[in-house]
Design an enzyme around this catalytic site. Structure first.
Site, PDB file in Angstrom:
ATOM      1  N   LYS A   1       0.803  -1.230   0.000  1.00  0.00           N
ATOM      2  CA  LYS A   1       0.000   0.000   0.000  1.00  0.00           C
ATOM      3  C   LYS A   1       0.834   1.279   0.000  1.00  0.00           C
ATOM      4  O   LYS A   1       0.420   2.292  -0.528  1.00  0.00           O
ATOM      5  CB  LYS A   1      -0.983  -0.004   1.172  1.00  0.00           C
ATOM      6  CG  LYS A   1      -0.344   0.175   2.526  1.00  0.00           C
ATOM      7  CD  LYS A   1      -1.391   0.082   3.632  1.00  0.00           C
ATOM      8  CE  LYS A   1      -0.702   0.185   4.975  1.00  0.00           C
ATOM      9  NZ  LYS A   1      -1.389  -0.529   6.048  1.00  0.00           N
TER      10      LYS A   1
ATOM     11  N   ARG B   1      -8.467  -0.727  16.869  1.00  0.00           N
ATOM     12  CA  ARG B   1      -8.861  -0.402  15.511  1.00  0.00           C
ATOM     13  C   ARG B   1      -9.851  -1.489  15.111  1.00  0.00           C
ATOM     14  O   ARG B   1     -10.815  -1.701  15.819  1.00  0.00           O
ATOM     15  CB  ARG B   1      -7.647  -0.263  14.577  1.00  0.00           C
ATOM     16  CG  ARG B   1      -7.989   0.533  13.321  1.00  0.00           C
ATOM     17  CD  ARG B   1      -6.789   0.770  12.413  1.00  0.00           C
ATOM     18  NE  ARG B   1      -6.306  -0.470  11.794  1.00  0.00           N
ATOM     19  CZ  ARG B   1      -5.253  -0.544  11.000  1.00  0.00           C
ATOM     20  NH1 ARG B   1      -4.558   0.540  10.717  1.00  0.00           N
ATOM     21  NH2 ARG B   1      -4.869  -1.695  10.479  1.00  0.00           N
TER      22      ARG B   1
HETATM   23  C1  LIG Z   1      -0.600  -1.440   6.505  1.00  0.00           C
HETATM   24  C2  LIG Z   1      -0.978  -2.660   7.187  1.00  0.00           C
HETATM   25  C3  LIG Z   1       0.016  -3.572   7.586  1.00  0.00           C
HETATM   26  C4  LIG Z   1       1.480  -3.346   7.348  1.00  0.00           C
HETATM   27  O1  LIG Z   1       2.007  -2.538   8.342  1.00  0.00           O
HETATM   28  P1  LIG Z   1       3.586  -2.243   8.378  1.00  0.00           P
HETATM   29  O2  LIG Z   1       3.750  -1.438   9.617  1.00  0.00           O
HETATM   30  O3  LIG Z   1       3.920  -1.489   7.143  1.00  0.00           O
HETATM   31  O4  LIG Z   1       4.275  -3.534   8.432  1.00  0.00           O
HETATM   32  C5  LIG Z   1      -0.400  -4.713   8.230  1.00  0.00           C
HETATM   33  N1  LIG Z   1      -1.698  -4.949   8.489  1.00  0.00           N
HETATM   34  C6  LIG Z   1      -2.676  -4.096   8.127  1.00  0.00           C
HETATM   35  C7  LIG Z   1      -4.082  -4.431   8.454  1.00  0.00           C
HETATM   36  C8  LIG Z   1      -2.346  -2.924   7.471  1.00  0.00           C
HETATM   37  O5  LIG Z   1      -3.312  -2.080   7.097  1.00  0.00           O
END
Ligand SMILES: *Cc1c(COP(=O)(O)O)cnc(C)c1O
Length: 354
Positions: free
Chosen positions: A36, A129
């Site tokens: 993302k 969350r």
């Molecule tokens: C963005 C995201 C991640 C990845 O997080 P990082 O800190 O970049 O490793 C993992 N799980 C969810 C649900 C996310 O939205």
């Protein structure tokens, strides 16, 4: 247009990904690589793939569209919106979910289209969350199992995003108890146990991650070569895989204090300024439209970002030993916020170096 630009070192990035895969492999954990942050940049997904990634995650369906032909499992990370269910079922093998109403709608749609969408039930282990509460997980899992268009393949948890909660051994053991309880109660096997994001990686090398966890969803750690938890470089990884370059378009000597009565700045804030006297300043052609100023750090440690506006970045160069000229380029280290903005800005060139 050459500047501003974000430069991606392909060798260093692939190295970081391979190191993450190796750390996780020792604990039978699969890395689900998160795309993302690259806002649908296809080359970034290719680099993950070339480094050995088989599972991909993103929070926006548009980004999956860009690399849908790259082989691998695709997992939607943000809880799906009702109107995106058709695209979700088309583009993704699985999704993280926390709301039964949506899961039912995914099931209905999938059934109608002769598909089965795989569901991971998120459990909120404290970060507040997404996800059901631990005490509701068993019942919700039971409801999902009844649905014919979806298959409950596992459970997931997340830390350090909204509530800034760090993962603990206690929370993870409680999480695994939920998994066992679901399996025992309904006589099924959950084979996708998604134990967190980059923030949980240290538990893998510290051997505190329960062995039942077999997936980590990871972006940050591989992108920046550091662990969120300790912010130390992960052994074998590079911290400078990404950098930003912006061009100097004015060099001046001005008072650090604006003149005239103070109103509000371009973003509606009433700013305060430090009186540093007359200082040497650099103005770079990059703005808040392209980046997040407080998430980028000049390579030249004697430069200090003062602020800026939509299109201009103003830097205090008073203490720098370098005699900058207009047209010179300033390099910056990045953090998550600036990386997101830079990839998202169409005014920022994406440059890949070997
Ligand atoms: C963005 C995201 C991640 C990845 O997080 P990082 O800190 O970049 O490793 C993992 N799980 C969810 C649900 C996310 O939205």
């Amino acid at each position: 247009m050459a500047y501003p630009r974000i430069i991606i070192n392909e060798t260093k990035f692939k190295n970081n990904v391979k190191v993450a895969i190796d750390i996780c492999k020792k604990n039978n954990i699969e890395v689900l690589a998160v795309t993302k942050g690259f806002v649908g940049n296809r080359r970034m997904a290719e680099l993950y793939y070339e480094a050995g990634i088989k599972y991909f995650g993103d929070s926006r369906l548009e980004n999956f569209e860009v690399y849908k032909d790259i082989p691998g499992h695709k997992q939607m990370l943000r809880l799906p919106q009702i109107e995106e269910i058709p695209k979700l079922v088309e583009l993704c093998d699985s999704s993280l979910n926390g709301d039964l109403t949506i899961i039912k709608k995914i099931s209905e749609y999938s059934l109608k289209n002769n598909k089965i969408h795989q569901v991971i039930l998120m459990v909120d282990m404290g970060d507040r969350r997404e996800g059901v509460l631990p005490e509701d997980a068993l019942k919700t899992a039971g409801e999902i199992i009844k649905l014919k268009g979806v298959k409950l393949i596992g459970i997931g948890c997340n830390f350090g995003c909204y509530g800034a909660r760090v993962p603990s051994k206690e929370a993870m053991n409680k999480f695994i108890d939920i998994k066992r309880n679901i399996e025992k109660t309904y006589g099924i096997k959950l084979f996708h146990i998604s134990g967190g994001n980059s923030l949980s990686l240290h538990m893998v090398w510290e051997n505190t991650m329960p062995e039942e966890v077999n997936f980590l969803r990871m972006g940050f750690a591989m992108i920046f070569g550091t662990e969120d938890m300790y912010r130390k470089t992960i052994p074998g990884m590079y911290r400078d895989t990404f950098r930003c370059e912006a061009e100097i378009v004015e060099i001046d000597k001005k008072s650090s204090l604006p003149e005239g009565a103070c109103g509000i700045d371009a973003f509606g804030h009433k700013p305060v300024f430090e009186d540093l006297g007359i200082i040497k300043r650099l103005i770079c052609a990059i703005g808040k439209l392209d980046t997040m100023f407080d998430a980028m750090y000049p390579y030249d440690k004697d430069l200090k970002i003062l602020g800026g506006s939509s299109d201009h970045l103003i830097i205090n160069a008073q203490d720098s030993k370098i005699n900058y000229q207009v047209g010179d380029v300033i390099s910056f280290d990045l953090d998550w916020g600036s990386l997101l903005y830079l990839f998202n800005s169409k005014f920022v060139e994406k440059v890949f170096e070997k």
